[in-house]
Design a protein around this motif. Structure first.
Motif, PDB file in Angstrom:
ATOM      1  N   ASP A  77       0.822  -1.206   0.000  1.00 51.47           N
ATOM      2  CA  ASP A  77       0.000   0.000   0.000  1.00 51.47           C
ATOM      3  C   ASP A  77       0.861   1.263   0.000  1.00 51.47           C
ATOM      4  O   ASP A  77       1.123   1.861   1.040  1.00 51.47           O
ATOM      5  CB  ASP A  77      -0.931  -0.020   1.215  1.00 51.47           C
ATOM      6  N   LYS A  78       1.292   1.691  -1.182  1.00 55.54           N
ATOM      7  CA  LYS A  78       2.155   2.877  -1.281  1.00 55.54           C
ATOM      8  C   LYS A  78       1.401   4.158  -0.918  1.00 55.54           C
ATOM      9  O   LYS A  78       1.967   5.078  -0.336  1.00 55.54           O
ATOM     10  CB  LYS A  78       2.749   3.007  -2.671  1.00 55.54           C
ATOM     11  N   GLN A  79       0.127   4.219  -1.244  1.00 57.15           N
ATOM     12  CA  GLN A  79      -0.655   5.412  -0.930  1.00 57.15           C
ATOM     13  C   GLN A  79      -0.711   5.647   0.589  1.00 57.15           C
ATOM     14  O   GLN A  79      -0.529   6.769   1.056  1.00 57.15           O
ATOM     15  CB  GLN A  79      -2.065   5.293  -1.504  1.00 57.15           C
ATOM     16  N   LEU A  80      -0.933   4.596   1.350  1.00 50.12           N
ATOM     17  CA  LEU A  80      -0.948   4.717   2.805  1.00 50.12           C
ATOM     18  C   LEU A  80       0.438   5.095   3.324  1.00 50.12           C
ATOM     19  O   LEU A  80       0.569   5.908   4.229  1.00 50.12           O
ATOM     20  CB  LEU A  80      -1.420   3.412   3.444  1.00 50.12           C
ATOM     21  N   PHE A  81       1.479   4.529   2.724  1.00 48.32           N
ATOM     22  CA  PHE A  81       2.856   4.879   3.088  1.00 48.32           C
ATOM     23  C   PHE A  81       3.085   6.385   2.939  1.00 48.32           C
ATOM     24  O   PHE A  81       3.647   7.027   3.829  1.00 48.32           O
ATOM     25  CB  PHE A  81       3.854   4.110   2.217  1.00 48.32           C
ATOM     26  N   GLU A  82       2.655   6.949   1.816  1.00 48.95           N
ATOM     27  CA  GLU A  82       2.859   8.379   1.576  1.00 48.95           C
ATOM     28  C   GLU A  82       2.097   9.231   2.577  1.00 48.95           C
ATOM     29  O   GLU A  82       2.565  10.297   2.977  1.00 48.95           O
ATOM     30  CB  GLU A  82       2.481   8.722   0.136  1.00 48.95           C
ATOM     31  N   MET A  83       0.939   8.752   3.017  1.00 46.50           N
ATOM     32  CA  MET A  83       0.181   9.484   4.037  1.00 46.50           C
ATOM     33  C   MET A  83       0.886   9.432   5.391  1.00 46.50           C
ATOM     34  O   MET A  83       0.948  10.420   6.107  1.00 46.50           O
ATOM     35  CB  MET A  83      -1.232   8.908   4.175  1.00 46.50           C
ATOM     36  N   LYS A  84       1.417   8.265   5.755  1.00 44.64           N
ATOM     37  CA  LYS A  84       2.001   8.076   7.086  1.00 44.64           C
ATOM     38  C   LYS A  84       3.440   8.581   7.185  1.00 44.64           C
ATOM     39  O   LYS A  84       3.854   9.079   8.215  1.00 44.64           O
ATOM     40  CB  LYS A  84       1.984   6.590   7.472  1.00 44.64           C
ATOM     41  N   PHE A  85       4.229   8.393   6.118  1.00 46.01           N
ATOM     42  CA  PHE A  85       5.659   8.673   6.207  1.00 46.01           C
ATOM     43  C   PHE A  85       6.130   9.747   5.227  1.00 46.01           C
ATOM     44  O   PHE A  85       7.328   9.921   5.041  1.00 46.01           O
ATOM     45  CB  PHE A  85       6.468   7.388   5.982  1.00 46.01           C
ATOM     46  N   GLY A  86       5.214  10.475   4.620  1.00 53.78           N
ATOM     47  CA  GLY A  86       5.593  11.510   3.671  1.00 53.78           C
ATOM     48  C   GLY A  86       6.009  12.818   4.318  1.00 53.78           C
ATOM     49  O   GLY A  86       6.066  13.841   3.657  1.00 53.78           O
ATOM     50  N   VAL A  87       6.313  12.805   5.593  1.00 51.79           N
ATOM     51  CA  VAL A  87       6.700  14.031   6.295  1.00 51.79           C
ATOM     52  C   VAL A  87       8.189  14.306   6.093  1.00 51.79           C
ATOM     53  O   VAL A  87       8.988  13.397   5.925  1.00 51.79           O
ATOM     54  CB  VAL A  87       6.382  13.945   7.810  1.00 51.79           C
ATOM     55  N   LYS A  88       8.548  15.575   6.102  1.00 53.69           N
ATOM     56  CA  LYS A  88       9.941  15.970   5.868  1.00 53.69           C
ATOM     57  C   LYS A  88      10.895  15.423   6.916  1.00 53.69           C
ATOM     58  O   LYS A  88      12.056  15.172   6.632  1.00 53.69           O
ATOM     59  CB  LYS A  88      10.053  17.491   5.815  1.00 53.69           C
ATOM     60  N   GLU A  89      10.401  15.227   8.115  1.00 52.80           N
ATOM     61  CA  GLU A  89      11.244  14.758   9.219  1.00 52.80           C
ATOM     62  C   GLU A  89      11.998  13.474   8.866  1.00 52.80           C
ATOM     63  O   GLU A  89      13.141  13.284   9.249  1.00 52.80           O
ATOM     64  CB  GLU A  89      10.373  14.531  10.459  1.00 52.80           C
ATOM     65  N   TRP A  90      11.352  12.601   8.104  1.00 52.11           N
ATOM     66  CA  TRP A  90      11.960  11.294   7.822  1.00 52.11           C
ATOM     67  C   TRP A  90      12.245  11.074   6.350  1.00 52.11           C
ATOM     68  O   TRP A  90      12.596   9.974   5.954  1.00 52.11           O
ATOM     69  CB  TRP A  90      11.043  10.181   8.321  1.00 52.11           C
ATOM     70  N   GLN A  91      12.106  12.094   5.519  1.00 54.56           N
ATOM     71  CA  GLN A  91      12.197  11.909   4.075  1.00 54.56           C
ATOM     72  C   GLN A  91      13.432  11.142   3.622  1.00 54.56           C
ATOM     73  O   GLN A  91      13.343  10.281   2.765  1.00 54.56           O
ATOM     74  CB  GLN A  91      12.163  13.259   3.368  1.00 54.56           C
ATOM     75  N   ASP A  92      14.580  11.428   4.181  1.00 57.68           N
ATOM     76  CA  ASP A  92      15.801  10.753   3.731  1.00 57.68           C
ATOM     77  C   ASP A  92      16.100   9.483   4.515  1.00 57.68           C
ATOM     78  O   ASP A  92      17.098   8.826   4.275  1.00 57.68           O
ATOM     79  CB  ASP A  92      16.994  11.708   3.803  1.00 57.68           C
ATOM     80  N   LYS A  93      15.231   9.110   5.448  1.00 55.61           N
ATOM     81  CA  LYS A  93      15.481   7.934   6.297  1.00 55.61           C
ATOM     82  C   LYS A  93      14.471   6.812   6.091  1.00 55.61           C
ATOM     83  O   LYS A  93      14.592   5.761   6.697  1.00 55.61           O
ATOM     84  CB  LYS A  93      15.467   8.341   7.777  1.00 55.61           C
ATOM     85  N   VAL A  94      13.478   7.032   5.244  1.00 56.22           N
ATOM     86  CA  VAL A  94      12.448   6.013   5.052  1.00 56.22           C
ATOM     87  C   VAL A  94      12.186   5.840   3.560  1.00 56.22           C
ATOM     88  O   VAL A  94      12.220   6.794   2.796  1.00 56.22           O
ATOM     89  CB  VAL A  94      11.154   6.370   5.827  1.00 56.22           C
ATOM     90  N   ASP A  95      11.987   4.594   3.180  1.00 60.13           N
ATOM     91  CA  ASP A  95      11.786   4.265   1.777  1.00 60.13           C
ATOM     92  C   ASP A  95      10.672   3.220   1.678  1.00 60.13           C
ATOM     93  O   ASP A  95      10.453   2.454   2.610  1.00 60.13           O
ATOM     94  CB  ASP A  95      13.092   3.709   1.208  1.00 60.13           C
ATOM     95  N   PHE A  96       9.987   3.208   0.555  1.00 60.65           N
ATOM     96  CA  PHE A  96       8.918   2.236   0.327  1.00 60.65           C
ATOM     97  C   PHE A  96       9.405   1.168  -0.639  1.00 60.65           C
ATOM     98  O   PHE A  96      10.077   1.459  -1.631  1.00 60.65           O
ATOM     99  CB  PHE A  96       7.675   2.913  -0.244  1.00 60.65           C
ATOM    100  N   LEU A  97       9.077  -0.063  -0.349  1.00 58.47           N
ATOM    101  CA  LEU A  97       9.363  -1.188  -1.228  1.00 58.47           C
ATOM    102  C   LEU A  97       8.072  -1.953  -1.433  1.00 58.47           C
ATOM    103  O   LEU A  97       7.482  -2.434  -0.456  1.00 58.47           O
ATOM    104  CB  LEU A  97      10.416  -2.107  -0.595  1.00 58.47           C
ATOM    105  N   HIS A  98       7.607  -2.031  -2.672  1.00 57.77           N
ATOM    106  CA  HIS A  98       6.403  -2.806  -2.935  1.00 57.77           C
ATOM    107  C   HIS A  98       6.756  -4.278  -2.753  1.00 57.77           C
ATOM    108  O   HIS A  98       7.611  -4.818  -3.458  1.00 57.77           O
ATOM    109  CB  HIS A  98       5.864  -2.563  -4.339  1.00 57.77           C
ATOM    110  N   LEU A  99       6.128  -4.908  -1.765  1.00 63.49           N
ATOM    111  CA  LEU A  99       6.439  -6.295  -1.444  1.00 63.49           C
ATOM    112  C   LEU A  99       5.159  -7.049  -1.127  1.00 63.49           C
ATOM    113  O   LEU A  99       4.426  -6.682  -0.211  1.00 63.49           O
ATOM    114  CB  LEU A  99       7.390  -6.369  -0.247  1.00 63.49           C
ATOM    115  N   ASP A 100       4.917  -8.093  -1.878  1.00 62.12           N
ATOM    116  CA  ASP A 100       3.775  -8.973  -1.643  1.00 62.12           C
ATOM    117  C   ASP A 100       4.329 -10.248  -1.019  1.00 62.12           C
ATOM    118  O   ASP A 100       4.952 -11.064  -1.704  1.00 62.12           O
ATOM    119  CB  ASP A 100       3.076  -9.273  -2.965  1.00 62.12           C
TER     120      ASP A 100
END
Length: 141
Positions: free
Chosen positions: A71-94
């Protein structure tokens, strides 16, 4: 000091509350014990209720976190803040697809050159997804 102090550590193994006169300096500061600076942490199922909190905890302790989920859309809602931008990444994984898991591991290793910690919080949405845990077939684990 009045009342009781909630304390964690070896001096309080069997009691939730300790003697209110206890020396504050003896309390253990766990923050230093969990330093994940320069560590790469993958959390599969990272957008689930528990997975999100595990991701936040690792981020707060300095890790680079790869949130592995579908769920990339939920990821962007939860972790799209500037505070963690360079420390968090999304990986599509089923996690129900072994080839997708292998591809995800290789992508992570290519980008970060290592994986220090892998936490699995994922559970595939199989036919018995909403069943009681005792009723889930072993093969679905």
């Amino acid at each position: 000091m009045t009342g009781q102090l909630l304390a964690f550590g070896p001096q309080c193994r069997t009691h939730f509350f300790c003697d209110p006169i206890m020396d504050i300096e003896k309390l253990i500061d766990y923050r230093g014990m969990f330093d994940f600076t320069r560590k790469v942490v993958v959390v599969s199922g990272g957008m689930g209720l528990i997975g999100v909190e595990i991701c936040r905890a690792f981020l707060q302790h300095g890790a680079t976190v790869v949130v592995a989920d579908i769920d990339k859309q939920l990821f962007e809602m939860k972790f799209g803040v500037k505070e963690w931008q360079d420390k968090v990444d999304f990986l599509h994984l089923d996690i129900s697809d072994p080839e997708n898991i292998e591809k995800g591991i290789l992508e992570t290793l290519k980008k970060y050159e290592k994986i220090d910690v892998w936490v699995n919080c994922g559970f595939p949405k199989t036919a018995d997804w909403e069943d009681f845990i005792d009723d889930i077939d072993f093969d679905d684990w």
